[in-house]
Design a protein around this motif. Structure first.
Motif, PDB file in Angstrom:
ATOM      1  N   ARG A  86       0.829  -1.203   0.000  1.00 33.80           N
ATOM      2  CA  ARG A  86       0.000   0.000   0.000  1.00 33.80           C
ATOM      3  C   ARG A  86       0.868   1.260   0.000  1.00 33.80           C
ATOM      4  O   ARG A  86       0.510   2.271  -0.612  1.00 33.80           O
ATOM      5  N   SER A 145     -11.605   8.096   0.967  1.00 33.65           N
ATOM      6  CA  SER A 145     -11.150   6.727   1.201  1.00 33.65           C
ATOM      7  C   SER A 145     -12.140   6.021   2.114  1.00 33.65           C
ATOM      8  O   SER A 145     -12.576   6.581   3.126  1.00 33.65           O
ATOM      9  N   TRP A 149      -6.612   2.078   5.556  1.00 37.48           N
ATOM     10  CA  TRP A 149      -5.548   2.988   5.130  1.00 37.48           C
ATOM     11  C   TRP A 149      -4.188   2.360   5.424  1.00 37.48           C
ATOM     12  O   TRP A 149      -3.421   2.071   4.521  1.00 37.48           O
ATOM     13  N   PRO A 155      -5.365   9.607   7.461  1.00 39.22           N
ATOM     14  CA  PRO A 155      -5.405   9.788   6.015  1.00 39.22           C
ATOM     15  C   PRO A 155      -5.584  11.240   5.584  1.00 39.22           C
ATOM     16  O   PRO A 155      -5.147  11.626   4.494  1.00 39.22           O
ATOM     17  N   ILE A 160      -6.278  12.766   1.837  1.00 37.35           N
ATOM     18  CA  ILE A 160      -7.672  12.322   1.785  1.00 37.35           C
ATOM     19  C   ILE A 160      -8.579  13.372   2.433  1.00 37.35           C
ATOM     20  O   ILE A 160      -8.403  13.731   3.593  1.00 37.35           O
ATOM     21  N   ASN A 163     -12.748  10.543   4.975  1.00 42.17           N
ATOM     22  CA  ASN A 163     -12.267   9.230   5.365  1.00 42.17           C
ATOM     23  C   ASN A 163     -13.296   8.514   6.221  1.00 42.17           C
ATOM     24  O   ASN A 163     -13.786   9.049   7.217  1.00 42.17           O
ATOM     25  N   GLY A 166     -10.610   4.454   8.013  1.00 39.81           N
ATOM     26  CA  GLY A 166      -9.181   4.321   7.783  1.00 39.81           C
ATOM     27  C   GLY A 166      -8.329   4.939   8.865  1.00 39.81           C
ATOM     28  O   GLY A 166      -8.575   6.070   9.295  1.00 39.81           O
ATOM     29  N   TYR A 218     -10.947   6.004  -3.235  1.00 43.30           N
ATOM     30  CA  TYR A 218     -10.089   4.866  -2.918  1.00 43.30           C
ATOM     31  C   TYR A 218     -10.917   3.910  -2.069  1.00 43.30           C
ATOM     32  O   TYR A 218     -11.450   4.293  -1.034  1.00 43.30           O
TER      33      TYR A 218
END
Length: 474
Positions: A86, A145, A149, A155, A160, A163, A166, A218
């Protein structure tokens, strides 16, 4: 009279020429940058999908999706387990540049069985790294996202805007696929709500609300990472189905099926909002599957190993009007290539100065693919999952310190503890059973020298300190 006729004819021809020079009417959609949806499934194996050859798991939505875009048969993760893979995807940088080699610590396994002191691991991406979401924000995108994460605590500090779910956590926790949840940045739903469903609900709500913007979504689902937990009705569905070829767990099959249902819901939301034609969708996995849960035959080994079962992953990219439906590619690519590709597509105001992947557009558009090598560096230890099923180099570890190069059909492994080399021709031996080092010394030397050049260029740290607690007789 004649001169007046000529004058009229001249004016008519001039007018016709001007009309022909006018640019064709451009649709607003042609001027708008594409929305981007990047779906990154956790621990999904290369052959855990119907369109990739599984006859046990059922993935009707993804099977249909695969026919709408390009399927890659030689796609790789940037690393063999989740955190480094990632980190590669989000940074566009290979592991030696960001230092994330594993989920900390790097000295896994019994201390008496480790000959070297591994390189210290970096837990998260440094906040100074210009991430993929930050680049897309510079291109005018809103970013969101939904899910895992795992490469930083927050994030929002890494690009981001919005979120859900995450943080630095790498899995949903014991029993965590059903509400009440044990992850961060999410409110509990009704008791028994399924996490995969919930993350999709959140993403669909975001699409509905932001359909008039240009967005990057994402979707790093927590599924199908352990703990293996499927919905009861889906588990029952697969209990009555005969497994085969090392794929036979109803609870895991239920997770794969629920994942497919939710990806289908997400894609339907794009269609219902009139966004499908101008949305680029990427579907992949962060690394290979766990072999003791789901075998990827004929690939060797699984998650955490740098044999093919640990790093080869499913990949489909769809972009209507740009990528021909039902197209395929055998070009070697990796998730390091997503960042440079999306950067070229979106033309941001601020660009990443350094990226380790390539722009995939020539491949996506059916032009001549760019030949390039893939490199992997793992100066760390990962202990075994299952001694009998892992198919590692030895029964104690999925990974011992080393590096790998893939060049065309050839793949070379180097191990730092003993200097051993393994050479395989993936075209004829995708299962990495026949080490050709002695039969082909010229190719071995060529790839070994290239791998060393790359490590020098990358300033890749190689462990050399001997572990004093090592006991070769233990």
């Amino acid at each position: 009279m004649i001169s007046r006729t000529i004058k009229i004819l001249f004016i008519s021809l001039l007018h016709l020429a001007i009309l022909r020079c006018k640019p064709a009417k451009t649709k607003l959609q042609d001027l708008k940058k594409p929305n981007i949806v990047l779906i990154n499934i956790d621990d999904l194996g290369y052959k855990d999908l119907g369109f990739m050859g599984s006859e046990y798991y059922e993935t009707p939505n993804l099977d249909a999706f695969a026919k709408e875009g390009m399927v890659f048969y030689n796609a790789y993760a940037g690393a063999a387990n989740c955190a480094p893979s990632r980190a590669c995807l989000i940074s566009g940088l290979n592991t030696p540049r960001h230092g994330v080699y594993t989920v900390s610590p790097s000295d896994r396994g019994d201390i008496k069985t480790r000959k070297l002191i591994p390189i210290k691991n970096t837990a998260h991406l440094n906040d100074t790294i210009f991430t993929l979401p930050q680049m897309l924000k510079s291109a005018g995108y809103t970013t969101a996202s939904f899910g895992k994460w795992h490469i930083g605590k927050d994030p929002n500090k890494q690009g981001i805007d919005y979120n859900i779910g995450g943080s630095e956590k790498g899995h949903p926790g014991n029993g965590g696929y059903f509400s009440p949840y044990k992850i961060d940045h999410i409110t509990n739903g009704k008791k028994g709500e399924y996490l995969t469903d919930r993350l999709t609900d959140e993403a669909i709500h975001y699409i509905n609300k932001n359909k008039d913007t240009t967005f990057f979504i994402y979707m790093p689902y927590y599924t199908v990472h352990t703990p293996i937990m499927g919905k009861e009705d889906l588990v029952a569905k697969f209990k009555s189905k005969k497994g085969q070829n090392g794929q036979n767990r109803p609870d895991y099959a239920a997770m794969v099926y629920a994942m497919d249902q939710n990806v289908g819901r997400l894609l339907d939301a794009l269609k219902q909002n009139g966004l499908e034609e101008n949305t680029l969708v990427i579907f992949t996995s962060d690394n290979g599957g766990i072999r003791s849960i789901s075998e990827q035959n004929p690939l060797r080994a699984g998650k955490g190993s740098y044999y093919e079962g640990g790093i080869r992953v499913p990949l489909v990219i769809k972009w209507p009007g740009k990528i021909r439906p039902k197209s395929t590619s055998t070009a070697p690519v990796s998730n390091l290539d997503f960042y440079p590709t999306l950067q070229h597509v979106t033309n941001p105001q601020k660009r990443a100065r350094l990226l380790d992947g390539i722009n995939l557009e020539p491949i996506l558009y059916g032009e001549q693919p760019i030949a390039h090598n893939l490199y992997f560096h793992f100066p760390i230890y990962l202990q075994k999952y299952d001694q009998l099923k892992d198919q590692g180099r030895d029964p104690l570890f999925r990974t011992r310190p080393g590096s790998v190069i893939i060049s065309g059909d050839w793949k070379l492994h180097e191990y730092f503890e003993d200097g051993a080399l393994e050479l395989y021709n993936l075209k004829t031996d995708i299962g990495e059973k026949n080490n050709l080092v002695e039969q082909n010394p010229a190719k071995t030397k060529e790839l070994y020298e290239e791998l060393n050049r790359w490590r020098t260029q990358m300033k890749a740290p190689v462990p050399t300190l001997i572990n004093k607690a090592y006991d070769p007789t233990y």
